[in-house]
Design a protein around this motif. Structure first.
Motif, PDB file in Angstrom:
ATOM      1  N   PRO A  73       0.814  -1.227   0.000  1.00  0.00           N
ATOM      2  CA  PRO A  73       0.000   0.000   0.000  1.00  0.00           C
ATOM      3  C   PRO A  73       0.843   1.271   0.000  1.00  0.00           C
ATOM      4  O   PRO A  73       1.925   1.312   0.579  1.00  0.00           O
ATOM      5  CB  PRO A  73      -0.802  -0.090   1.297  1.00  0.00           C
ATOM      6  CG  PRO A  73      -0.695  -1.497   1.741  1.00  0.00           C
ATOM      7  CD  PRO A  73       0.594  -2.022   1.192  1.00  0.00           C
ATOM      8  N   ILE A  74       0.311   2.286  -0.652  1.00  0.00           N
ATOM      9  CA  ILE A  74       0.909   3.619  -0.614  1.00  0.00           C
ATOM     10  C   ILE A  74       0.191   4.442   0.454  1.00  0.00           C
ATOM     11  O   ILE A  74       0.786   5.266   1.121  1.00  0.00           O
ATOM     12  CB  ILE A  74       0.791   4.304  -1.987  1.00  0.00           C
ATOM     13  CG1 ILE A  74       1.604   3.529  -3.017  1.00  0.00           C
ATOM     14  CG2 ILE A  74       1.248   5.753  -1.921  1.00  0.00           C
ATOM     15  CD1 ILE A  74       1.412   4.015  -4.440  1.00  0.00           C
ATOM     16  N   LYS A  75      -1.111   4.192   0.604  1.00  0.00           N
ATOM     17  CA  LYS A  75      -1.930   4.889   1.597  1.00  0.00           C
ATOM     18  C   LYS A  75      -2.642   3.863   2.466  1.00  0.00           C
ATOM     19  O   LYS A  75      -2.861   2.732   2.046  1.00  0.00           O
ATOM     20  CB  LYS A  75      -2.965   5.777   0.911  1.00  0.00           C
ATOM     21  CG  LYS A  75      -2.370   6.908   0.126  1.00  0.00           C
ATOM     22  CD  LYS A  75      -3.452   7.785  -0.458  1.00  0.00           C
ATOM     23  CE  LYS A  75      -2.831   8.942  -1.214  1.00  0.00           C
ATOM     24  NZ  LYS A  75      -3.846   9.829  -1.761  1.00  0.00           N
ATOM     25  N   ASP A  76      -3.034   4.303   3.665  1.00  0.00           N
ATOM     26  CA  ASP A  76      -3.810   3.449   4.555  1.00  0.00           C
ATOM     27  C   ASP A  76      -5.175   3.173   3.963  1.00  0.00           C
ATOM     28  O   ASP A  76      -5.686   3.952   3.160  1.00  0.00           O
ATOM     29  CB  ASP A  76      -4.008   4.133   5.920  1.00  0.00           C
ATOM     30  CG  ASP A  76      -2.720   4.215   6.713  1.00  0.00           C
ATOM     31  OD1 ASP A  76      -1.780   3.450   6.414  1.00  0.00           O
ATOM     32  OD2 ASP A  76      -2.656   5.047   7.634  1.00  0.00           O
ATOM     33  N   GLY A  77      -5.753   2.076   4.381  1.00  0.00           N
ATOM     34  CA  GLY A  77      -7.115   1.769   3.976  1.00  0.00           C
ATOM     35  C   GLY A  77      -7.255   0.325   3.538  1.00  0.00           C
ATOM     36  O   GLY A  77      -6.318  -0.278   3.032  1.00  0.00           O
ATOM     37  N   MET A  78      -8.429  -0.219   3.756  1.00  0.00           N
ATOM     38  CA  MET A  78      -8.689  -1.607   3.372  1.00  0.00           C
ATOM     39  C   MET A  78      -8.951  -1.736   1.877  1.00  0.00           C
ATOM     40  O   MET A  78      -8.759  -2.785   1.300  1.00  0.00           O
ATOM     41  CB  MET A  78      -9.866  -2.179   4.164  1.00  0.00           C
ATOM     42  CG  MET A  78      -9.512  -2.494   5.609  1.00  0.00           C
ATOM     43  SD  MET A  78      -8.051  -3.556   5.781  1.00  0.00           S
ATOM     44  CE  MET A  78      -8.619  -5.077   5.047  1.00  0.00           C
ATOM     45  N   LYS A  79      -9.411  -0.661   1.240  1.00  0.00           N
ATOM     46  CA  LYS A  79      -9.653  -0.703  -0.207  1.00  0.00           C
ATOM     47  C   LYS A  79      -8.550   0.096  -0.885  1.00  0.00           C
ATOM     48  O   LYS A  79      -8.244   1.215  -0.481  1.00  0.00           O
ATOM     49  CB  LYS A  79     -11.034  -0.171  -0.541  1.00  0.00           C
ATOM     50  CG  LYS A  79     -12.123  -1.080   0.007  1.00  0.00           C
ATOM     51  CD  LYS A  79     -13.397  -0.914  -0.740  1.00  0.00           C
ATOM     52  CE  LYS A  79     -14.376  -1.967  -0.215  1.00  0.00           C
ATOM     53  NZ  LYS A  79     -15.457  -2.181  -1.105  1.00  0.00           N
ATOM     54  N   GLN A  80      -7.990  -0.497  -1.919  1.00  0.00           N
ATOM     55  CA  GLN A  80      -6.850   0.101  -2.599  1.00  0.00           C
ATOM     56  C   GLN A  80      -7.140   0.291  -4.084  1.00  0.00           C
ATOM     57  O   GLN A  80      -7.664  -0.608  -4.736  1.00  0.00           O
ATOM     58  CB  GLN A  80      -5.621  -0.807  -2.453  1.00  0.00           C
ATOM     59  CG  GLN A  80      -5.194  -1.065  -1.019  1.00  0.00           C
ATOM     60  CD  GLN A  80      -4.523   0.145  -0.412  1.00  0.00           C
ATOM     61  OE1 GLN A  80      -3.720   0.807  -1.045  1.00  0.00           O
ATOM     62  NE2 GLN A  80      -4.864   0.441   0.829  1.00  0.00           N
ATOM     63  N   THR A  81      -6.808   1.467  -4.609  1.00  0.00           N
ATOM     64  CA  THR A  81      -6.889   1.701  -6.052  1.00  0.00           C
ATOM     65  C   THR A  81      -5.519   2.049  -6.625  1.00  0.00           C
ATOM     66  O   THR A  81      -5.290   1.906  -7.818  1.00  0.00           O
ATOM     67  CB  THR A  81      -7.861   2.846  -6.405  1.00  0.00           C
ATOM     68  OG1 THR A  81      -7.473   4.009  -5.695  1.00  0.00           O
ATOM     69  CG2 THR A  81      -9.292   2.469  -6.097  1.00  0.00           C
ATOM     70  N   LYS A  82      -4.614   2.510  -5.778  1.00  0.00           N
ATOM     71  CA  LYS A  82      -3.262   2.875  -6.210  1.00  0.00           C
ATOM     72  C   LYS A  82      -2.281   2.318  -5.183  1.00  0.00           C
ATOM     73  O   LYS A  82      -2.334   2.680  -4.009  1.00  0.00           O
ATOM     74  CB  LYS A  82      -3.140   4.401  -6.314  1.00  0.00           C
ATOM     75  CG  LYS A  82      -1.850   4.871  -6.930  1.00  0.00           C
ATOM     76  CD  LYS A  82      -1.886   6.384  -7.129  1.00  0.00           C
ATOM     77  CE  LYS A  82      -0.649   6.874  -7.816  1.00  0.00           C
ATOM     78  NZ  LYS A  82      -0.683   8.339  -8.048  1.00  0.00           N
ATOM     79  N   GLU A 111     -11.289   0.127 -10.394  1.00  0.00           N
ATOM     80  CA  GLU A 111     -12.137  -0.097  -9.226  1.00  0.00           C
ATOM     81  C   GLU A 111     -11.284  -0.611  -8.078  1.00  0.00           C
ATOM     82  O   GLU A 111     -10.366  -1.413  -8.292  1.00  0.00           O
ATOM     83  CB  GLU A 111     -13.226  -1.115  -9.555  1.00  0.00           C
ATOM     84  CG  GLU A 111     -14.188  -0.632 -10.613  1.00  0.00           C
ATOM     85  CD  GLU A 111     -15.264  -1.661 -10.924  1.00  0.00           C
ATOM     86  OE1 GLU A 111     -15.442  -2.617 -10.140  1.00  0.00           O
ATOM     87  OE2 GLU A 111     -15.924  -1.500 -11.969  1.00  0.00           O
ATOM     88  N   PRO A 112     -11.572  -0.185  -6.843  1.00  0.00           N
ATOM     89  CA  PRO A 112     -10.753  -0.613  -5.712  1.00  0.00           C
ATOM     90  C   PRO A 112     -10.877  -2.103  -5.420  1.00  0.00           C
ATOM     91  O   PRO A 112     -11.896  -2.728  -5.717  1.00  0.00           O
ATOM     92  CB  PRO A 112     -11.299   0.212  -4.540  1.00  0.00           C
ATOM     93  CG  PRO A 112     -12.652   0.659  -4.961  1.00  0.00           C
ATOM     94  CD  PRO A 112     -12.671   0.690  -6.450  1.00  0.00           C
TER      95      PRO A 112
END
Length: 147
Positions: A73-82, A111-112
């Motif tokens: 991951p580049i950013k926090d979060g359970m759903k990733q698009t990037k 879509e994530p």
């Protein structure tokens, strides 16, 4: 001084724990990762490094390309698009780019998808960047979809 010593001890401990977790059996090996791994780099100065793309990867540029790998991951979060896609799990990223391990690829999905520690298969358009690799990932999969 105590604060600096404490930080160094923490970082040293992280390095040793990462080494202890390295399992070469987790690494994804495929023909497409071999294509990605064929990229060389030219360092101009400490702040500038440029990708050198050979004919093998150039013939895939701007065309559909598929990779299986681990989400970094580049950013926090359970759903990733990037995110970055690696041949090694996130707990082994200490080893990315060393000892012949291919570089990571930037993935941008339409879509994530939910973050997972398992491998994911992504299909997107392979993009190559000649910009400074210190600032921009040289290889990306854009308009990607999880398979």
């Amino acid at each position: 001084m105590k604060k600096l010593s404490f930080i160094l001890l923490i970082l040293a401990g992280f390095g040793f724990s990462a080494k202890a977790q390295h399992d070469p059996n987790d690494q994804i090996i495929s023909e497409n990762w071999d294509v990605i791994g064929s990229v060389d780099f030219k360092t101009v100065k400490d702040t500038e490094m440029y990708a050198i793309f050979g004919n093998e990867i150039k013939k895939h540029a701007n065309k559909p390309f598929e990779l299986e790998g681990y989400i970094v991951p580049i950013k926090d979060g359970m759903k990733q698009t990037k995110f970055m896609l690696s041949t090694l799990p996130i707990n082994q990223c200490f080893f990315c780019g060393k000892n012949g391990v291919p570089i990571m690829v930037l993935v941008e999905l339409v879509e994530p998808i939910k973050f997972t520690y398992q491998t994911v298969k992504i299909k997107g358009t392979l993009k190559l960047s000649t910009a400074n690799a210190m600032d921009n990932p040289p290889i990306s999969l854009t308009a990607g979809k999880a398979l």
